[in-house]
Design a protein around this motif. Sequence first.
Motif, PDB file in Angstrom:
ATOM      1  N   LEU A 159       0.820  -1.207   0.000  1.00 57.68           N
ATOM      2  CA  LEU A 159       0.000   0.000   0.000  1.00 57.68           C
ATOM      3  C   LEU A 159       0.856   1.259   0.000  1.00 57.68           C
ATOM      4  O   LEU A 159       0.482   2.279  -0.582  1.00 57.68           O
ATOM      5  N   GLU A 160       2.014   1.168   0.658  1.00 59.15           N
ATOM      6  CA  GLU A 160       2.918   2.318   0.739  1.00 59.15           C
ATOM      7  C   GLU A 160       3.419   2.737  -0.637  1.00 59.15           C
ATOM      8  O   GLU A 160       3.644   3.917  -0.901  1.00 59.15           O
ATOM      9  N   GLU A 161       3.586   1.771  -1.528  1.00 53.16           N
ATOM     10  CA  GLU A 161       4.170   2.052  -2.838  1.00 53.16           C
ATOM     11  C   GLU A 161       3.156   1.984  -3.979  1.00 53.16           C
ATOM     12  O   GLU A 161       3.516   2.241  -5.132  1.00 53.16           O
ATOM     13  N   THR A 162       1.899   1.633  -3.683  1.00 49.42           N
ATOM     14  CA  THR A 162       0.898   1.507  -4.740  1.00 49.42           C
ATOM     15  C   THR A 162       0.068   2.781  -4.837  1.00 49.42           C
ATOM     16  O   THR A 162      -0.698   3.091  -3.920  1.00 49.42           O
ATOM     17  N   PRO A 163       0.182   3.534  -5.937  1.00 53.28           N
ATOM     18  CA  PRO A 163      -0.583   4.782  -6.071  1.00 53.28           C
ATOM     19  C   PRO A 163      -2.089   4.508  -6.108  1.00 53.28           C
ATOM     20  O   PRO A 163      -2.534   3.466  -6.580  1.00 53.28           O
ATOM     21  N   LYS A 164      -2.845   5.456  -5.596  1.00 54.65           N
ATOM     22  CA  LYS A 164      -4.305   5.366  -5.681  1.00 54.65           C
ATOM     23  C   LYS A 164      -4.734   5.541  -7.140  1.00 54.65           C
ATOM     24  O   LYS A 164      -4.095   6.255  -7.908  1.00 54.65           O
ATOM     25  N   SER A 165      -5.810   4.883  -7.509  1.00 54.83           N
ATOM     26  CA  SER A 165      -6.339   5.066  -8.860  1.00 54.83           C
ATOM     27  C   SER A 165      -7.168   6.345  -8.899  1.00 54.83           C
ATOM     28  O   SER A 165      -7.869   6.672  -7.937  1.00 54.83           O
ATOM     29  N   VAL A 166      -7.071   7.079  -9.991  1.00 55.01           N
ATOM     30  CA  VAL A 166      -7.801   8.341 -10.133  1.00 55.01           C
ATOM     31  C   VAL A 166      -8.937   8.167 -11.132  1.00 55.01           C
ATOM     32  O   VAL A 166      -8.977   7.205 -11.905  1.00 55.01           O
ATOM     33  N   SER A 167      -9.871   9.104 -11.083  1.00 56.75           N
ATOM     34  CA  SER A 167     -10.999   9.088 -12.012  1.00 56.75           C
ATOM     35  C   SER A 167     -10.529   9.644 -13.348  1.00 56.75           C
ATOM     36  O   SER A 167     -10.572  10.848 -13.591  1.00 56.75           O
ATOM     37  N   GLY A 168     -10.030   8.775 -14.199  1.00 55.62           N
ATOM     38  CA  GLY A 168      -9.438   9.193 -15.470  1.00 55.62           C
ATOM     39  C   GLY A 168     -10.471   9.382 -16.559  1.00 55.62           C
ATOM     40  O   GLY A 168     -10.778   8.457 -17.316  1.00 55.62           O
ATOM     41  N   MET A 169     -11.026  10.598 -16.646  1.00 53.53           N
ATOM     42  CA  MET A 169     -12.011  10.923 -17.670  1.00 53.53           C
ATOM     43  C   MET A 169     -11.457  11.930 -18.671  1.00 53.53           C
ATOM     44  O   MET A 169     -12.217  12.625 -19.349  1.00 53.53           O
TER      45      MET A 169
ATOM     46  N   THR B  47      -2.160  12.496 -12.880  1.00 51.63           N
ATOM     47  CA  THR B  47      -3.153  13.560 -12.815  1.00 51.63           C
ATOM     48  C   THR B  47      -4.051  13.470 -14.042  1.00 51.63           C
ATOM     49  O   THR B  47      -3.565  13.417 -15.165  1.00 51.63           O
ATOM     50  N   GLU B  48      -5.366  13.419 -13.796  1.00 50.86           N
ATOM     51  CA  GLU B  48      -6.321  13.288 -14.890  1.00 50.86           C
ATOM     52  C   GLU B  48      -7.505  14.234 -14.675  1.00 50.86           C
ATOM     53  O   GLU B  48      -7.788  14.646 -13.548  1.00 50.86           O
ATOM     54  N   ILE B  49      -8.172  14.554 -15.755  1.00 46.53           N
ATOM     55  CA  ILE B  49      -9.421  15.314 -15.664  1.00 46.53           C
ATOM     56  C   ILE B  49     -10.514  14.372 -15.172  1.00 46.53           C
ATOM     57  O   ILE B  49     -10.704  13.290 -15.726  1.00 46.53           O
ATOM     58  N   ALA B  50     -11.228  14.792 -14.128  1.00 45.03           N
ATOM     59  CA  ALA B  50     -12.296  13.961 -13.565  1.00 45.03           C
ATOM     60  C   ALA B  50     -13.679  14.443 -13.985  1.00 45.03           C
ATOM     61  O   ALA B  50     -14.610  13.642 -14.091  1.00 45.03           O
ATOM     62  N   HIS B  51     -13.817  15.760 -14.225  1.00 45.64           N
ATOM     63  CA  HIS B  51     -15.136  16.286 -14.601  1.00 45.64           C
ATOM     64  C   HIS B  51     -14.972  17.652 -15.256  1.00 45.64           C
ATOM     65  O   HIS B  51     -13.991  18.368 -15.012  1.00 45.64           O
ATOM     66  N   TYR B  52     -15.937  17.993 -16.097  1.00 47.17           N
ATOM     67  CA  TYR B  52     -15.963  19.295 -16.751  1.00 47.17           C
ATOM     68  C   TYR B  52     -17.395  19.796 -16.737  1.00 47.17           C
ATOM     69  O   TYR B  52     -18.310  19.100 -17.174  1.00 47.17           O
TER      70      TYR B  52
END
Length: 246
Positions: A49-59, A137-142
């Motif tokens: 968990l220390e080295e696993t990045p969180k998943s982002v809302s990739g839209m 870093t991703e766009i999550a909403h517009y």
Amino acid sequence: MEHSFTLVLVALGAVLGIWGFCFLRRKIGAVLYSARVLGKVLEQQADRLEETPKSVSGMTKVFLPQIQRDFPEFNWKEFQQKTENMVKSALRAIDARDEALLVDASEELRRQIGFKVAELKGSGQREYFRNITVHQTEIAHYQKEGGTCAILVQSAVGCLHYTENAAGELVSGSRERRVQTKYNTELVYIQDAALLQDGATAVGLTCPNCGAPVTRLGSKFCEYCGSGLREISVRVWSINKITEIL
């Protein structure tokens, strides 16, 4: 005869006692072994968990074409980097308890970080963010509503994050183990900062010729009368809020 019977009972008791002791010893050993195995599994899981990045809302693929239709000059790579730098800047400002360390921040974001700094100073605590890494870093909403436009950007962040009290004692977090988390950053389109009223974040546009509303931000011509639209002198995207997603 009675003496022999007593000796048998004593011997049987001794045998049962030895058997019970061995049985109990094996059970305790099994429990301790299971606890050690469980502890190792939990430690390995914590390491992952220390080295696993969180998943982002990739839209990004969904919303970026819409944004670029409204703003042909919008450079996502540039704003992606700007957003990541602002997240790091905000966390470092909280770490140092000094909102003046914010780089190129909006007044609203400065107020947000300033409030957090004042809260920490009031409680005598220090909140640390060290070895900050932005993984994605991703766009999550517009969202576009009239003349107001906002982009929600989501970043996966890893860092050492812990809090100490005034005596330097650990209140929360770990000084050794990194945490992975996510932050939402709100980008707001401000057409002319001088035209904003108190509390507003964006203003609407109307055609100077016919007065019709400009429904497509970034338009060069009025869609009703065809008149050219003059570019407003100040037109920027402002980072107005950074929020951790727990």
